[in-house]
Design a protein around this motif. Structure first.
Motif, PDB file in Angstrom:
ATOM      1  N   ARG A   1       0.821  -1.211   0.000  1.00  0.00           N
ATOM      2  CA  ARG A   1       0.000   0.000   0.000  1.00  0.00           C
ATOM      3  C   ARG A   1       0.852   1.256   0.000  1.00  0.00           C
ATOM      4  O   ARG A   1       0.346   2.352   0.231  1.00  0.00           O
ATOM      5  CB  ARG A   1      -0.925  -0.001   1.222  1.00  0.00           C
ATOM      6  N   CYS A   2       2.131   1.148  -0.263  1.00  0.00           N
ATOM      7  CA  CYS A   2       3.002   2.326  -0.329  1.00  0.00           C
ATOM      8  C   CYS A   2       2.426   3.327  -1.331  1.00  0.00           C
ATOM      9  O   CYS A   2       2.179   2.984  -2.484  1.00  0.00           O
ATOM     10  CB  CYS A   2       4.408   1.911  -0.757  1.00  0.00           C
ATOM     11  N   PRO A   3       2.209   4.585  -0.920  1.00  0.00           N
ATOM     12  CA  PRO A   3       1.610   5.559  -1.840  1.00  0.00           C
ATOM     13  C   PRO A   3       2.484   5.870  -3.048  1.00  0.00           C
ATOM     14  O   PRO A   3       1.967   6.227  -4.109  1.00  0.00           O
ATOM     15  CB  PRO A   3       1.407   6.807  -0.964  1.00  0.00           C
ATOM     16  N   TYR A   4       3.775   5.712  -2.919  1.00  0.00           N
ATOM     17  CA  TYR A   4       4.667   5.978  -4.058  1.00  0.00           C
ATOM     18  C   TYR A   4       4.510   4.893  -5.127  1.00  0.00           C
ATOM     19  O   TYR A   4       4.784   5.147  -6.303  1.00  0.00           O
ATOM     20  CB  TYR A   4       6.117   6.051  -3.574  1.00  0.00           C
ATOM     21  N   PHE A   5       4.063   3.719  -4.722  1.00  0.00           N
ATOM     22  CA  PHE A   5       3.795   2.636  -5.670  1.00  0.00           C
ATOM     23  C   PHE A   5       2.423   2.792  -6.323  1.00  0.00           C
ATOM     24  O   PHE A   5       2.265   2.569  -7.529  1.00  0.00           O
ATOM     25  CB  PHE A   5       3.879   1.291  -4.937  1.00  0.00           C
ATOM     26  N   ARG A   6       1.440   3.210  -5.551  1.00  0.00           N
ATOM     27  CA  ARG A   6       0.054   3.206  -6.012  1.00  0.00           C
ATOM     28  C   ARG A   6      -0.362   4.476  -6.751  1.00  0.00           C
ATOM     29  O   ARG A   6      -1.413   4.495  -7.382  1.00  0.00           O
ATOM     30  CB  ARG A   6      -0.874   2.976  -4.823  1.00  0.00           C
ATOM     31  N   ASP A   7       0.428   5.533  -6.661  1.00  0.00           N
ATOM     32  CA  ASP A   7       0.057   6.811  -7.273  1.00  0.00           C
ATOM     33  C   ASP A   7       1.056   7.155  -8.376  1.00  0.00           C
ATOM     34  O   ASP A   7       2.233   7.423  -8.110  1.00  0.00           O
ATOM     35  CB  ASP A   7       0.038   7.911  -6.208  1.00  0.00           C
ATOM     36  N   LEU A   8       0.596   7.156  -9.628  1.00  0.00           N
ATOM     37  CA  LEU A   8       1.474   7.420 -10.765  1.00  0.00           C
ATOM     38  C   LEU A   8       2.026   8.836 -10.777  1.00  0.00           C
ATOM     39  O   LEU A   8       2.969   9.130 -11.522  1.00  0.00           O
ATOM     40  CB  LEU A   8       0.736   7.143 -12.076  1.00  0.00           C
ATOM     41  N   ALA A   9       1.455   9.717  -9.955  1.00  0.00           N
ATOM     42  CA  ALA A   9       1.990  11.074  -9.864  1.00  0.00           C
ATOM     43  C   ALA A   9       3.395  11.068  -9.265  1.00  0.00           C
ATOM     44  O   ALA A   9       4.190  11.987  -9.514  1.00  0.00           O
ATOM     45  CB  ALA A   9       1.069  11.951  -9.019  1.00  0.00           C
ATOM     46  N   PHE A  10       3.701  10.047  -8.474  1.00  0.00           N
ATOM     47  CA  PHE A  10       5.055   9.883  -7.943  1.00  0.00           C
ATOM     48  C   PHE A  10       5.874   9.094  -8.955  1.00  0.00           C
ATOM     49  O   PHE A  10       5.558   7.943  -9.243  1.00  0.00           O
ATOM     50  CB  PHE A  10       5.024   9.166  -6.588  1.00  0.00           C
ATOM     51  N   LYS A  11       6.911   9.686  -9.478  1.00  0.00           N
ATOM     52  CA  LYS A  11       7.688   9.048 -10.539  1.00  0.00           C
ATOM     53  C   LYS A  11       8.707   8.048 -10.003  1.00  0.00           C
ATOM     54  O   LYS A  11       9.129   7.140 -10.727  1.00  0.00           O
ATOM     55  CB  LYS A  11       8.409  10.121 -11.375  1.00  0.00           C
ATOM     56  N   GLU A  12       9.135   8.222  -8.742  1.00  0.00           N
ATOM     57  CA  GLU A  12      10.172   7.360  -8.189  1.00  0.00           C
ATOM     58  C   GLU A  12       9.550   6.167  -7.461  1.00  0.00           C
ATOM     59  O   GLU A  12       9.042   6.287  -6.353  1.00  0.00           O
ATOM     60  CB  GLU A  12      11.065   8.145  -7.222  1.00  0.00           C
ATOM     61  N   CYS A  13       9.582   5.013  -8.093  1.00  0.00           N
ATOM     62  CA  CYS A  13       9.137   3.773  -7.443  1.00  0.00           C
ATOM     63  C   CYS A  13       9.762   2.595  -8.171  1.00  0.00           C
ATOM     64  O   CYS A  13       9.356   2.254  -9.288  1.00  0.00           O
ATOM     65  CB  CYS A  13       7.621   3.637  -7.435  1.00  0.00           C
ATOM     66  N   ASN A  14      10.728   1.970  -7.548  1.00  0.00           N
ATOM     67  CA  ASN A  14      11.419   0.850  -8.173  1.00  0.00           C
ATOM     68  C   ASN A  14      10.540  -0.388  -8.328  1.00  0.00           C
ATOM     69  O   ASN A  14      10.822  -1.235  -9.169  1.00  0.00           O
ATOM     70  CB  ASN A  14      12.660   0.488  -7.356  1.00  0.00           C
ATOM     71  N   LYS A  15       9.490  -0.509  -7.499  1.00  0.00           N
ATOM     72  CA  LYS A  15       8.572  -1.638  -7.669  1.00  0.00           C
ATOM     73  C   LYS A  15       7.774  -1.508  -8.962  1.00  0.00           C
ATOM     74  O   LYS A  15       7.526  -2.487  -9.658  1.00  0.00           O
ATOM     75  CB  LYS A  15       7.603  -1.718  -6.486  1.00  0.00           C
ATOM     76  N   ARG A  16       7.355  -0.296  -9.242  1.00  0.00           N
ATOM     77  CA  ARG A  16       6.514  -0.043 -10.409  1.00  0.00           C
ATOM     78  C   ARG A  16       7.357   0.191 -11.660  1.00  0.00           C
ATOM     79  O   ARG A  16       6.995  -0.229 -12.764  1.00  0.00           O
ATOM     80  CB  ARG A  16       5.622   1.167 -10.134  1.00  0.00           C
ATOM     81  N   ASP A  17       8.488   0.893 -11.489  1.00  0.00           N
ATOM     82  CA  ASP A  17       9.350   1.263 -12.614  1.00  0.00           C
ATOM     83  C   ASP A  17      10.801   1.051 -12.196  1.00  0.00           C
ATOM     84  O   ASP A  17      11.435   1.955 -11.647  1.00  0.00           O
ATOM     85  CB  ASP A  17       9.107   2.728 -12.994  1.00  0.00           C
ATOM     86  N   PRO A  18      11.342  -0.159 -12.391  1.00  0.00           N
ATOM     87  CA  PRO A  18      12.700  -0.466 -11.939  1.00  0.00           C
ATOM     88  C   PRO A  18      13.723   0.560 -12.417  1.00  0.00           C
ATOM     89  O   PRO A  18      13.730   0.951 -13.587  1.00  0.00           O
ATOM     90  CB  PRO A  18      12.968  -1.840 -12.560  1.00  0.00           C
ATOM     91  N   GLY A  19      14.557   0.996 -11.460  1.00  0.00           N
ATOM     92  CA  GLY A  19      15.593   1.962 -11.779  1.00  0.00           C
ATOM     93  C   GLY A  19      15.200   3.406 -11.572  1.00  0.00           C
ATOM     94  O   GLY A  19      16.023   4.312 -11.710  1.00  0.00           O
ATOM     95  N   SER A  20      13.928   3.656 -11.209  1.00  0.00           N
ATOM     96  CA  SER A  20      13.460   5.039 -11.062  1.00  0.00           C
ATOM     97  C   SER A  20      13.761   5.620  -9.689  1.00  0.00           C
ATOM     98  O   SER A  20      13.662   6.836  -9.486  1.00  0.00           O
ATOM     99  CB  SER A  20      11.948   5.109 -11.330  1.00  0.00           C
ATOM    100  N   GLY A  21      14.119   4.776  -8.727  1.00  0.00           N
ATOM    101  CA  GLY A  21      14.412   5.248  -7.374  1.00  0.00           C
ATOM    102  C   GLY A  21      13.303   4.890  -6.394  1.00  0.00           C
ATOM    103  O   GLY A  21      12.278   4.314  -6.762  1.00  0.00           O
ATOM    104  N   CYS A  22      13.515   5.231  -5.131  1.00  0.00           N
ATOM    105  CA  CYS A  22      12.520   4.989  -4.079  1.00  0.00           C
ATOM    106  C   CYS A  22      12.140   6.327  -3.458  1.00  0.00           C
ATOM    107  O   CYS A  22      12.929   6.919  -2.708  1.00  0.00           O
ATOM    108  CB  CYS A  22      13.066   4.049  -3.015  1.00  0.00           C
ATOM    109  N   GLY A  23      10.953   6.810  -3.785  1.00  0.00           N
ATOM    110  CA  GLY A  23      10.505   8.096  -3.279  1.00  0.00           C
ATOM    111  C   GLY A  23      10.328   8.124  -1.779  1.00  0.00           C
ATOM    112  O   GLY A  23      10.485   9.168  -1.140  1.00  0.00           O
ATOM    113  N   ALA A  24      10.017   6.968  -1.185  1.00  0.00           N
ATOM    114  CA  ALA A  24       9.739   6.928   0.249  1.00  0.00           C
ATOM    115  C   ALA A  24      10.976   7.206   1.086  1.00  0.00           C
ATOM    116  O   ALA A  24      10.879   7.785   2.173  1.00  0.00           O
ATOM    117  CB  ALA A  24       9.151   5.569   0.625  1.00  0.00           C
ATOM    118  N   ILE A  25      12.144   6.784   0.627  1.00  0.00           N
ATOM    119  CA  ILE A  25      13.356   6.938   1.437  1.00  0.00           C
ATOM    120  C   ILE A  25      13.632   8.405   1.744  1.00  0.00           C
ATOM    121  O   ILE A  25      13.953   8.769   2.881  1.00  0.00           O
ATOM    122  CB  ILE A  25      14.557   6.278   0.740  1.00  0.00           C
ATOM    123  N   GLY A  26      13.475   9.258   0.767  1.00  0.00           N
ATOM    124  CA  GLY A  26      13.692  10.680   0.999  1.00  0.00           C
ATOM    125  C   GLY A  26      12.415  11.460   1.205  1.00  0.00           C
ATOM    126  O   GLY A  26      12.452  12.678   1.398  1.00  0.00           O
ATOM    127  N   GLY A  27      11.275  10.754   1.178  1.00  0.00           N
ATOM    128  CA  GLY A  27       9.984  11.414   1.302  1.00  0.00           C
ATOM    129  C   GLY A  27       9.251  10.988   2.556  1.00  0.00           C
ATOM    130  O   GLY A  27       9.847  10.825   3.622  1.00  0.00           O
TER     131      GLY A  27
END
Length: 338
Positions: free
Chosen positions: A116-142
């Motif tokens: 249920r991580c919001p960075y995974f479920r919301d396409l407005a967040f571009k950084e999500c390695n689960k959804r788009d490998p290599g894009s980063g993890c928005g949660a770590i700095g967010g």
């Protein structure tokens, strides 16, 4: 939602080997398809297998129990074999979702549900390695208040969402998987994978394979507890949870299974806590030592550091309840050595 090819399977043999995704209860998959997170080109509806009973039965299996993968959460929680022999699983199922969702959601689908991580479920967040490998993890700095403190990596700290899986792992559950190459069994503890550098690879399910059953071995003890702490009382995912199963003989812990939820990137079995318990007196001091052992490798960030002391208290309370020292309200039981 994007266009997809739809088919209905009337048997397991007809289902296995098909490309794309399987649709059972649909309580997670359909949400993610509407959010454009899941984009299967092919969808195979396996609900007829529930209707004909092929994958929906709950039966004795040697000294344990076999749960059909299409048995609903409600059906499983209320079944006498589960409620009496595996109470922590029944409690975990009843603590998850709403009654309506529990009536629809399948056991196989529950263990497959995604974070249920919001960075995974919301396409407005571009950084999500689960959804788009290599894009980063928005949660770590967010925003990471609800994220994992165990099992994370530089690529992902998303928590595993299932309540039931925490109890299933505590009871040593295994999955029976059937695919084009035949049938195999995988322990649920090993089925869910750590994120490492590949968080988009979440589980050990091969293309065309279908979960057909969950098998529980005979429990180590008749009692078990699932304790869940969350921001609100209902329809909320765990900030921290613990499934504890204890065999206490003459005041000492003979065997112990401890699994944590809400704090790990997968249901978090703690061999460290179990080792700290076995052979020791069933006292609060022992349970506190087990909690410290379970959390010794935690890696919290600023916003979720509170999960460390919170989880320690959850573990101690769950163990005390599993040992029969306190009741569900936290009150000492008659004659308990609390």
């Amino acid at each position: 939602m994007r266009p997809f090819e739809y088919a209905r399977a009337q048997s397991v043999a007809e289902a296995v080997g098909r490309p794309g995704k399987f649709l059972a209860g649909g309580t997670t998959l359909m949400d993610l398809m509407k959010l454009d997170v899941e984009r299967p080109a092919h969808l195979t509806d396996i609900t007829p297998l529930r209707e004909n009973g092929e994958l929906s039965q709950i039966v004795e299996d040697g000294g344990g129990v076999k749960i059909g993968a299409l048995a609903s959460m409600s059906q499983t929680a209320e079944h006498p074999l589960i409620a009496e022999r595996y109470p922590a699983l029944s409690q975990a199922l009843l603590a998850g979702a709403s009654q309506q969702i529990r009536n629809m959601a399948s056991m196989g689908g529950n263990v497959m549900q995604r974070t249920r991580c919001p960075y995974f479920r919301d396409l407005a967040f571009k950084e999500c390695n689960k959804r788009d490998p290599g894009s980063g993890c928005g949660a770590i700095g967010g925003h990471h208040r609800k994220m994992a403190i165990l099992g994370g990596s530089d690529a992902c700290i998303a928590t595993h969402a299932s309540d039931a899986s925490v109890a299933l792992v505590a009871y040593g559950a295994a999955l029976t998987l059937r695919g084009p190459d035949g049938e195999r069994r995988v322990k649920l503890e090993d089925f869910n994978l750590l994120p490492g550098e590949t968080p988009h690879i979440e589980h050990d399910l091969r293309e065309g394979e279908l979960i057909v059953a969950l098998t529980l071995p005979a429990p180590i003890a008749a009692d078990g507890v699932y304790l869940k702490v969350r921001d609100r009382e209902s329809y909320e995912f765990a900030l921290s949870s613990c499934a504890a199963v204890l065999d206490v003989q003459e005041g000492k812990v003979n065997a112990a299974h401890v699994t944590l939820g809400g704090v790990g990137t997968r249901p978090w079995r703690s061999p460290e806590a179990e080792a700290a318990l076995v052979g020791q007196p069933a006292t609060r001091e022992t349970f506190e030592a087990a909690a410290r052992a379970a959390l010794q490798h935690a890696h919290p960030l600023a916003q979720n550091a509170f999960k460390v002391p919170l989880t320690a208290r959850v573990i101690v309370r769950a163990l005390m309840q599993a040992a029969g020292q306190i009741d569900e309200a936290g009150n000492p039981t008659t004659g308990a050595n609390a």
